[in-house]
Design an enzyme around this catalytic site. Structure first.
Site, PDB file in Angstrom:
ATOM      1  N   ARG A   1       0.772  -1.331   0.088  1.00  0.00           N
ATOM      2  CA  ARG A   1       0.115   0.057   0.087  1.00  0.00           C
ATOM      3  C   ARG A   1       0.814   1.281   0.097  1.00  0.00           C
ATOM      4  NH1 ARG A   1      -3.036  -3.061   3.499  1.00  0.00           N
ATOM      5  NH2 ARG A   1      -4.980  -3.802   2.595  1.00  0.00           N
TER       6      ARG A   1
ATOM      7  N   GLU B   1      12.070  17.496 -25.079  1.00  0.00           N
ATOM      8  CA  GLU B   1      11.148  17.909 -24.068  1.00  0.00           C
ATOM      9  C   GLU B   1      11.396  19.107 -23.672  1.00  0.00           C
ATOM     10  OE1 GLU B   1       8.346  16.563 -23.329  1.00  0.00           O
ATOM     11  OE2 GLU B   1       8.628  14.285 -23.809  1.00  0.00           O
TER      12      GLU B   1
ATOM     13  N   LYS C   1       8.566  22.850 -15.104  1.00  0.00           N
ATOM     14  CA  LYS C   1       7.467  21.787 -14.595  1.00  0.00           C
ATOM     15  C   LYS C   1       7.089  21.915 -13.329  1.00  0.00           C
ATOM     16  CE  LYS C   1       6.275  17.096 -14.821  1.00  0.00           C
ATOM     17  NZ  LYS C   1       6.422  15.901 -15.483  1.00  0.00           N
TER      18      LYS C   1
ATOM     19  N   GLU D   1      -3.508  17.450 -12.377  1.00  0.00           N
ATOM     20  CA  GLU D   1      -3.825  17.517 -13.661  1.00  0.00           C
ATOM     21  C   GLU D   1      -5.460  17.587 -13.793  1.00  0.00           C
ATOM     22  OE1 GLU D   1      -1.537  15.324 -16.534  1.00  0.00           O
ATOM     23  OE2 GLU D   1      -2.882  15.857 -18.076  1.00  0.00           O
TER      24      GLU D   1
ATOM     25  N   ASN E   1       1.225  19.198 -22.168  1.00  0.00           N
ATOM     26  CA  ASN E   1       1.112  18.291 -23.310  1.00  0.00           C
ATOM     27  C   ASN E   1       1.327  18.967 -24.768  1.00  0.00           C
ATOM     28  OD1 ASN E   1       0.655  15.682 -22.123  1.00  0.00           O
ATOM     29  ND2 ASN E   1      -1.613  16.631 -21.700  1.00  0.00           N
TER      30      ASN E   1
ATOM     31  N   HIS F   1       1.817  17.015 -27.755  1.00  0.00           N
ATOM     32  CA  HIS F   1       1.869  15.655 -27.638  1.00  0.00           C
ATOM     33  C   HIS F   1       0.503  14.881 -28.040  1.00  0.00           C
ATOM     34  CE1 HIS F   1       5.299  16.247 -25.089  1.00  0.00           C
ATOM     35  NE2 HIS F   1       5.277  14.800 -24.369  1.00  0.00           N
TER      36      HIS F   1
ATOM     37  N   HIS G   1       1.631  11.437 -29.905  1.00  0.00           N
ATOM     38  CA  HIS G   1       1.199  10.184 -29.563  1.00  0.00           C
ATOM     39  C   HIS G   1       0.519   9.572 -30.566  1.00  0.00           C
ATOM     40  CE1 HIS G   1       0.742  11.608 -25.039  1.00  0.00           C
ATOM     41  NE2 HIS G   1       1.924  11.106 -25.149  1.00  0.00           N
TER      42      HIS G   1
ATOM     43  N   HIS H   1       9.590   8.379 -28.478  1.00  0.00           N
ATOM     44  CA  HIS H   1       8.766   9.485 -28.027  1.00  0.00           C
ATOM     45  C   HIS H   1       9.332  11.039 -28.343  1.00  0.00           C
ATOM     46  CE1 HIS H   1       5.760  11.361 -25.465  1.00  0.00           C
ATOM     47  NE2 HIS H   1       6.765  12.036 -24.768  1.00  0.00           N
TER      48      HIS H   1
HETATM   49  N1  LIG Z   1       5.742  10.394 -15.304  1.00  0.00           N
HETATM   50  C1  LIG Z   1       5.850  11.485 -15.955  1.00  0.00           C
HETATM   51  O1  LIG Z   1       5.416  12.682 -15.627  1.00  0.00           O
HETATM   52  C2  LIG Z   1       6.363  11.171 -17.307  1.00  0.00           C
HETATM   53  C3  LIG Z   1       6.824  12.195 -18.153  1.00  0.00           C
HETATM   54  C4  LIG Z   1       7.294  12.053 -19.329  1.00  0.00           C
HETATM   55  C5  LIG Z   1       7.847  10.799 -19.709  1.00  0.00           C
HETATM   56  N2  LIG Z   1       7.254   9.899 -18.974  1.00  0.00           N
HETATM   57  C6  LIG Z   1       7.464   8.335 -19.501  1.00  0.00           C
HETATM   58  O2  LIG Z   1       9.063   8.169 -19.585  1.00  0.00           O
HETATM   59  C7  LIG Z   1       9.542   7.109 -20.450  1.00  0.00           C
HETATM   60  C8  LIG Z   1      10.591   7.715 -21.422  1.00  0.00           C
HETATM   61  O3  LIG Z   1      11.862   8.065 -20.673  1.00  0.00           O
HETATM   62  P1  LIG Z   1      13.150   7.949 -21.412  1.00  0.00           P
HETATM   63  O4  LIG Z   1      13.408   8.687 -22.464  1.00  0.00           O
HETATM   64  O5  LIG Z   1      14.188   8.193 -20.270  1.00  0.00           O
HETATM   65  O6  LIG Z   1      13.176   6.316 -21.641  1.00  0.00           O
HETATM   66  P2  LIG Z   1      14.008   5.239 -20.819  1.00  0.00           P
HETATM   67  O7  LIG Z   1      13.786   4.943 -19.646  1.00  0.00           O
HETATM   68  O8  LIG Z   1      13.622   4.066 -21.824  1.00  0.00           O
HETATM   69  O9  LIG Z   1      15.503   5.542 -21.127  1.00  0.00           O
HETATM   70  C9  LIG Z   1      16.165   5.585 -22.437  1.00  0.00           C
HETATM   71  C10 LIG Z   1      17.134   4.682 -22.832  1.00  0.00           C
HETATM   72  O10 LIG Z   1      18.413   5.155 -22.104  1.00  0.00           O
HETATM   73  C11 LIG Z   1      19.054   4.352 -21.125  1.00  0.00           C
HETATM   74  N3  LIG Z   1      19.612   5.044 -20.161  1.00  0.00           N
HETATM   75  C12 LIG Z   1      18.981   6.054 -19.212  1.00  0.00           C
HETATM   76  N4  LIG Z   1      20.032   6.645 -18.531  1.00  0.00           N
HETATM   77  C13 LIG Z   1      21.146   6.323 -19.176  1.00  0.00           C
HETATM   78  C14 LIG Z   1      22.518   6.717 -18.921  1.00  0.00           C
HETATM   79  N5  LIG Z   1      22.882   7.723 -17.890  1.00  0.00           N
HETATM   80  N6  LIG Z   1      23.573   6.495 -19.633  1.00  0.00           N
HETATM   81  C15 LIG Z   1      23.332   5.459 -20.473  1.00  0.00           C
HETATM   82  N7  LIG Z   1      21.920   4.894 -20.877  1.00  0.00           N
HETATM   83  C16 LIG Z   1      20.929   5.573 -19.967  1.00  0.00           C
HETATM   84  C17 LIG Z   1      17.965   3.466 -20.761  1.00  0.00           C
HETATM   85  O11 LIG Z   1      18.144   2.106 -20.261  1.00  0.00           O
HETATM   86  C18 LIG Z   1      17.126   3.293 -21.943  1.00  0.00           C
HETATM   87  O12 LIG Z   1      17.705   2.184 -22.918  1.00  0.00           O
HETATM   88  C19 LIG Z   1       8.118   6.908 -21.072  1.00  0.00           C
HETATM   89  O13 LIG Z   1       7.591   5.675 -20.779  1.00  0.00           O
HETATM   90  C20 LIG Z   1       7.082   8.134 -20.725  1.00  0.00           C
HETATM   91  O14 LIG Z   1       5.709   7.588 -20.764  1.00  0.00           O
HETATM   92  C21 LIG Z   1       6.731   9.939 -17.804  1.00  0.00           C
HETATM   93 ZN   LIG Z   2       6.670  13.897 -23.469  1.00  0.00          ZN
END
Ligand SMILES: NC(=O)c1ccc[n+]([C@@H]2O[C@H](COP(=O)([O-])OP(=O)(O)OC[C@H]3O[C@@H](n4cnc5c(N)ncnc54)[C@H](O)[C@@H]3O)[C@@H](O)[C@H]2O)c1
Ligand SMILES: [Zn+2]
Length: 532
Positions: A289, A353, A398, A408, A416, A419, A423, A435
């Site tokens: 939880r 972003e 942010k 939100e 967004n 976005h 998407h 993305h």
């Molecule tokens: N919660 C939120 O508010 C929010 C906002 C934006 C995006 N997201 C989510 O975030 C995700 C995208 O995040 P992302 O782009 O970080 O993707 P990701 O977590 O897949 O990371 C991208 C790649 O980089 C690698 N990586 C990360 N840090 C590294 C480092 N320091 N050195 C080498 N490799 C590294 C990871 O292993 C992966 O292969 C999506 O699922 C999206 O929906 C969430």
């Molecule tokens: Zn985004």
């Protein structure tokens, strides 16, 4: 020792070992092939097909000259790059150049595993081709100290062996003082720390973590950075990639936490990109939880976006982020130093972003973006503080939005921007467009639509495009994604309210707003204009 340069045949592990070596020694990592792919927008095999090997060698020469004046890098080079005397002179001066070495069969096995097309090995007998190329290059490679990198040794062991044998100095000290932002939310507040080499100080920076600490990380990040976190009871790792952002992964993680005996007093540390942040956050929101959560974002995107604001969740086959929870972290540690190993395409995705944040906020952040050199390898040169400043400014955007609308229900939707398009592009391309790249296209589309509906000047769109091009991001939608398919994909976007399409539109940098319903014809027109 200015830089560490890794040479050797393809399939000897230069990229994997180089990234580990960079993480262990606090140097920035660059891979010349990755950079060429990013800068030309084409895979290496495609460059060979379309432009030929001479063109590729020329790109390599330019890159070698470009990297030559820099320091504190680990450079993994294409298999032939250092055999060119001009390149060797440029990159080798004052640097440690090492040649990774493996047997032909080991090379073939590794190449078969990684599955990338290798134009130089194409033909009926790849084994003979490898042997032949190795022989041709033997003399060239022999000029450099040899590092055995065959089977029987893990990449981490090879990297550690290099540090020992060649006396490579360890992690460089932070050269910039960290910065701290406090984010408030309905139940309290948390600090977001931004600085170089923060991970080592988890216990000080995330106080009250008295119980057991479990790290949740992915298969790319864990070998690079997990060892920096001390006193850890459990390290739970899942395979990297958005495809693993699922309930199955969550279930596997619950089981590992239970096996390690973690109870309600434990803290979960999500160490990784946005995928790890979302999955780890969701586990922290639901395990027993809810337990304490510390976000340690390691991608640029996760630092400026995903780790702040408390949204967590996973994907379902029906769509992204369909299951989740709001879970506010107890602290966020954005250790800018870990970005030294981020692949260039991921760095660019984060910049998409950041550009979104800059368009929302205008002002300082946009000025910074437009007026500094954002080439990744330059950002980690001594006394360059631009990256930390950029990240702090982007987080502030942010922070401002989520503080005013934590769940939100209104204004937060402006995050967004671009976005709805993004998407749709992701979905219509079956997620072959990432993305961040889709967001880049979406931002241009949002600027175009805003101009078309009479809200913005056309110049704004050009400004957005020019900015994104600086990060080698795409500004057109691939031709094969037909406007009517994209429109259909938008219809199933969960963000549409009551079946009507609303968009975040932009009058000017710093002035974005949620539109009234936009007629399908206007969207169609934008999509047509955006086709590559
Ligand atoms: N919660 C939120 O508010 C929010 C906002 C934006 C995006 N997201 C989510 O975030 C995700 C995208 O995040 P992302 O782009 O970080 O993707 P990701 O977590 O897949 O990371 C991208 C790649 O980089 C690698 N990586 C990360 N840090 C590294 C480092 N320091 N050195 C080498 N490799 C590294 C990871 O292993 C992966 O292969 C999506 O699922 C999206 O929906 C969430
Ligand atoms: Zn985004």
């Amino acid at each position: 020792m200015r830089n560490i340069v890794l040479t050797g045949f393809m399939g000897t592990g230069k990229t994997t070992v180089g990234r580990l070596l960079a993480a262990a020694t606090g140097r920035a990592f660059v891979d010349t092939d990755e950079l060429i792919v990013q800068r030309t927008g084409k895979e290496i095999a495609r460059i060979f097909d379309d432009e030929g090997p001479d063109y590729f060698r020329q790109r390599e020469r330019e890159l070698a000259a470009d990297l030559a004046p820099l320091q504190d890098l680990v450079i993994a080079t294409g298999g032939r790059l250092m055999l060119d005397p001009e390149n060797a002179a440029a990159l080798g001066a004052d640097s440690l150049v090492l040649c990774l070495q493996a047997k032909p069969q080991e090379i073939l096995d590794r190449l078969a595993l990684d599955g990338t097309r290798r134009p130089l090995l194409e033909g009926p007998e790849p084994a003979r081709r490898v042997a032949q190329l190795l022989e041709e290059r033997a003399q060239g490679y022999a000029k450099f100290p040899q590092v055995p990198a065959g089977a029987g040794k893990t990449p981490a062991q090879i990297a550690a062996g290099i540090v020992d044998q060649f006396d490579v100095p360890g992690l460089s000290a932070a050269h910039q003082s960290p910065c701290c932002l406090t984010v408030t939310h309905p139940e309290g507040s948390y600090d977001v720390h931004v600085g170089d080499t923060l991970l080592q100080h988890l216990r000080q920076l995330a106080p009250d973590a008295e119980g057991a600490v479990a790290i949740i990380s992915d298969s790319h990040v864990s070998p690079l950075f997990a060892q920096r976190l001390q006193d850890v009871s459990c390290l739970a790792v899942f395979e990297a990639g958005e495809q693993r952002k699922t309930l199955e992964t969550v279930r596997g993680l619950y089981e590992q936490l239970l096996d390690a005996g973690l109870d309600r007093t434990s803290t979960i540390v999500a160490l990784g990109g946005g995928v790890v942040g979302d999955v780890g956050g969701f586990v922290a929101a639901t395990y027993m939880r809810g337990v304490r959560l510390v976000q340690c974002p390691t991608s640029l995107l996760a630092m400026v976006d995903a780790s702040v604001g408390g949204k967590t969740g996973v994907d379902l086959p029906q769509g992204k982020n369909l299951v989740g929870a709001f879970k506010q972290p107890a602290a966020v540690l954005a250790d800018v130093g870990v970005l030294r190993t981020l692949p260039p395409a991921e760095f660019a995705a984060g910049m998409a972003e950041v550009t979104k944040h800059a368009l929302i906020a205008g002002g300082d952040l946009l000025y910074l973006l437009e007026n500094r050199d954002w080439r990744q390898e330059r950002l980690f040169q001594p006394s360059n503080n631009d990256l930390q400043t950029l990240i702090v400014e982007a987080i502030k955007v942010k922070q401002d939005v989520v503080q005013n609308d934590p769940y939100e229900t209104g204004r937060r939707a402006i995050l967004n921007l671009g976005h709805t398009f993004a998407h749709a592009i992701e979905r219509a391309s079956e997620y072959s467009v990432s993305h961040g790249y889709a967001v880049a296209m979406g931002l241009v589309a949002a600027a175009h639509l805003s101009a078309d509906l009479g809200y913005a000047d056309k110049v704004l769109r050009q400004r957005v495009e020019q900015l994104l091009q600086r990060f080698h991001l795409p500004t057109r939608i691939p031709r094969h994604l037909a406007p009517h398919d994209l429109l259909a994909a938008m219809g199933s976007d969960k963000k549409k309210a009551h079946g009507r399409l609303h968009f975040v539109l932009i009058r000017d940098a710093g002035d974005v707003f949620m539109s009234a319903e936009v007629p399908a014809a206007a969207i169609q027109k934008t999509l047509e204009a955006m086709r590559a």
